[in-house]
Design a protein around this motif. Structure first.
Motif, PDB file in Angstrom:
ATOM      1  N   MET A 212      14.412  14.354  18.731  1.00 46.00           N
ATOM      2  CA  MET A 212      15.358  13.271  18.980  1.00 46.00           C
ATOM      3  C   MET A 212      14.707  12.259  19.904  1.00 46.00           C
ATOM      4  N   SER A 213      14.890  10.996  19.584  1.00 46.81           N
ATOM      5  CA  SER A 213      14.323   9.931  20.391  1.00 46.81           C
ATOM      6  C   SER A 213      15.433   8.968  20.818  1.00 46.81           C
ATOM      7  N   VAL A 214      15.583   8.848  22.126  1.00 47.58           N
ATOM      8  CA  VAL A 214      16.514   7.864  22.691  1.00 47.58           C
ATOM      9  C   VAL A 214      15.736   6.998  23.667  1.00 47.58           C
ATOM     10  N   ARG A 215      14.506   6.746  23.328  1.00 48.04           N
ATOM     11  CA  ARG A 215      13.598   5.995  24.183  1.00 48.04           C
ATOM     12  C   ARG A 215      14.045   4.547  24.292  1.00 48.04           C
ATOM     13  N   ARG A 216      13.899   3.996  25.528  1.00 51.45           N
ATOM     14  CA  ARG A 216      14.265   2.605  25.818  1.00 51.45           C
ATOM     15  C   ARG A 216      15.707   2.329  25.388  1.00 51.45           C
ATOM     16  N   ASN A 217      16.599   3.176  25.808  1.00 56.35           N
ATOM     17  CA  ASN A 217      18.007   3.027  25.480  1.00 56.35           C
ATOM     18  C   ASN A 217      18.776   2.760  26.773  1.00 56.35           C
ATOM     19  N   LYS A 218      20.085   2.934  26.735  1.00 52.93           N
ATOM     20  CA  LYS A 218      20.904   2.744  27.931  1.00 52.93           C
ATOM     21  C   LYS A 218      21.284   4.074  28.559  1.00 52.93           C
ATOM     22  N   LEU A 219      20.484   5.075  28.283  1.00 50.40           N
ATOM     23  CA  LEU A 219      20.728   6.390  28.858  1.00 50.40           C
ATOM     24  C   LEU A 219      20.358   6.365  30.338  1.00 50.40           C
ATOM     25  N   ASN A 220      21.270   6.792  31.201  1.00 50.14           N
ATOM     26  CA  ASN A 220      20.954   6.811  32.641  1.00 50.14           C
ATOM     27  C   ASN A 220      20.944   8.218  33.236  1.00 50.14           C
ATOM     28  N   SER A 221      21.414   9.195  32.457  1.00 51.26           N
ATOM     29  CA  SER A 221      21.332  10.585  32.902  1.00 51.26           C
ATOM     30  C   SER A 221      21.795  11.487  31.777  1.00 51.26           C
ATOM     31  N   PHE A 222      21.552  12.764  31.910  1.00 49.33           N
ATOM     32  CA  PHE A 222      22.127  13.750  30.995  1.00 49.33           C
ATOM     33  C   PHE A 222      22.274  15.057  31.770  1.00 49.33           C
ATOM     34  N   SER A 223      23.248  15.830  31.330  1.00 42.23           N
ATOM     35  CA  SER A 223      23.602  17.039  32.065  1.00 42.23           C
ATOM     36  C   SER A 223      23.262  18.282  31.255  1.00 42.23           C
ATOM     37  N   ARG A 224      23.448  19.430  31.881  1.00 46.04           N
ATOM     38  CA  ARG A 224      23.195  20.707  31.207  1.00 46.04           C
ATOM     39  C   ARG A 224      24.119  20.869  29.991  1.00 46.04           C
ATOM     40  N   GLU A 225      25.391  20.464  30.148  1.00 44.87           N
ATOM     41  CA  GLU A 225      26.336  20.596  29.044  1.00 44.87           C
ATOM     42  C   GLU A 225      25.916  19.757  27.850  1.00 44.87           C
ATOM     43  N   GLU A 226      25.489  18.498  28.132  1.00 45.64           N
ATOM     44  CA  GLU A 226      25.039  17.631  27.040  1.00 45.64           C
ATOM     45  C   GLU A 226      23.775  18.173  26.389  1.00 45.64           C
ATOM     46  N   PHE A 227      22.900  18.714  27.166  1.00 47.82           N
ATOM     47  CA  PHE A 227      21.641  19.239  26.658  1.00 47.82           C
ATOM     48  C   PHE A 227      21.891  20.448  25.752  1.00 47.82           C
ATOM     49  N   GLU A 228      22.863  21.286  26.135  1.00 48.37           N
ATOM     50  CA  GLU A 228      23.146  22.490  25.359  1.00 48.37           C
ATOM     51  C   GLU A 228      23.872  22.186  24.056  1.00 48.37           C
ATOM     52  N   SER A 229      24.353  20.940  23.898  1.00 49.13           N
ATOM     53  CA  SER A 229      25.022  20.571  22.649  1.00 49.13           C
ATOM     54  C   SER A 229      24.030  20.478  21.486  1.00 49.13           C
ATOM     55  N   PHE A 230      22.742  20.376  21.825  1.00 47.35           N
ATOM     56  CA  PHE A 230      21.707  20.246  20.789  1.00 47.35           C
ATOM     57  C   PHE A 230      20.766  21.449  20.909  1.00 47.35           C
ATOM     58  N   LYS A 231      21.264  22.630  20.517  1.00 43.49           N
ATOM     59  CA  LYS A 231      20.505  23.852  20.733  1.00 43.49           C
ATOM     60  C   LYS A 231      19.280  23.947  19.834  1.00 43.49           C
ATOM     61  N   ASN A 232      19.333  23.252  18.696  1.00 42.27           N
ATOM     62  CA  ASN A 232      18.191  23.318  17.771  1.00 42.27           C
ATOM     63  C   ASN A 232      17.156  22.236  18.035  1.00 42.27           C
ATOM     64  N   MET A 233      17.385  21.391  19.041  1.00 40.57           N
ATOM     65  CA  MET A 233      16.450  20.305  19.338  1.00 40.57           C
ATOM     66  C   MET A 233      15.187  20.870  19.980  1.00 40.57           C
ATOM     67  N   GLU A 234      14.043  20.504  19.413  1.00 40.65           N
ATOM     68  CA  GLU A 234      12.774  21.004  19.925  1.00 40.65           C
ATOM     69  C   GLU A 234      12.120  20.013  20.876  1.00 40.65           C
ATOM     70  N   LEU A 235      12.270  18.695  20.585  1.00 41.08           N
ATOM     71  CA  LEU A 235      11.677  17.674  21.450  1.00 41.08           C
ATOM     72  C   LEU A 235      12.688  16.559  21.684  1.00 41.08           C
ATOM     73  N   LEU A 236      12.650  16.010  22.916  1.00 45.00           N
ATOM     74  CA  LEU A 236      13.535  14.895  23.263  1.00 45.00           C
ATOM     75  C   LEU A 236      12.704  13.832  23.950  1.00 45.00           C
TER      76      LEU A 236
END
Length: 218
Positions: free
Chosen positions: A1-25
């Motif tokens: 998953m790529s969210v490079r150069r976006n408006k993302l300012n943080s992410f949490s453990r809960e958000e990270f665990e929503s994508f359990k099959n994600m290998e690279l971010l």
């Protein structure tokens, strides 16, 4: 998953665990708000470095201002910044405890009494050396220890007050004004007497009140 150069300012453990099959971010080049929660997650989450593409060089803080441009992995906020309410609460509790200790110590060692006594002493120092003759009521104020009261009251005072002419003596047991602060009584009695008569003894030297009366008379 790529969210490079976006408006993302943080992410949490809960958000990270929503994508359990994600290998690279790839979340590089975002304006991250380096809050205490975000830093705690991204710096201490096991294996996060293997998932984030470009970590740690391309992950930098945008705020707060003091850490803008610094790598997210290198930022360490102080305890005060991360737990401000807790630190303020602890400081308030400590201040209250210190005040309580000071009040307890002051009560145990009669600090308020000593402050009042010092204030009375300073006031006495500023008064004129001599009271007007019309205010003199006694020939002498008698300062003595309670342990010597038998001899003083039964022998000395009786002899002096029955002399010819008799002496007018001021005794704390007999002539102090009831309900009036004892230090004020002492100062007023000394000021209303021509002289101060000290009955010196070992008990006199050991008595704090006798020492105060000696100081006030000086």
């Amino acid at each position: 998953m790529s969210v490079r150069r976006n408006k993302l300012n943080s992410f949490s453990r809960e958000e990270f665990e929503s994508f359990k099959n994600m290998e690279l971010l790839d979340a590089s080049d975002n304006n991250f708000i380096c809050s205490c929660e975000f830093l705690a997650f991204i710096q201490h989450e096991a294996g996060i470095a293997r998932v984030l593409v470009g970590w740690p060089d391309e992950y930098r803080c945008d705020s707060p201002l003091v850490v803008r441009g610094v790598q997210v992995g290198a930022v360490h906020l102080s305890l005060m910044e991360c737990h401000q309410s807790l630190v303020v609460s602890l400081i308030c509790v400590l201040v209250v405890l210190v005040i309580l200790v000071l009040v307890a110590v002051g009560y145990k060692y009669h600090a308020v009494w000593y402050l009042r006594m010092t204030w009375a002493w300073l006031q006495a120092k500023r008064k004129p050396k001599r009271a007007p003759a019309k205010d003199i009521c006694y020939d002498a104020f008698v300062s003595y220890s309670e342990n010597d009261s038998g001899w003083v009251e039964d022998i000395m005072v009786r002899e002096l007050e029955q002399a010819c002419p008799p002496f007018r003596l001021c005794l704390h047991k007999r002539d102090f004004v009831p309900g009036k602060w004892i230090v004020d009584n002492i100062i007023d009695s000394i000021e209303k007497s021509h002289k101060t008569l000290f009955v010196l003894s070992e008990h006199f030297v050991q008595s704090e009140w006798c020492k105060y009366e000696l100081d006030f008379s000086h």
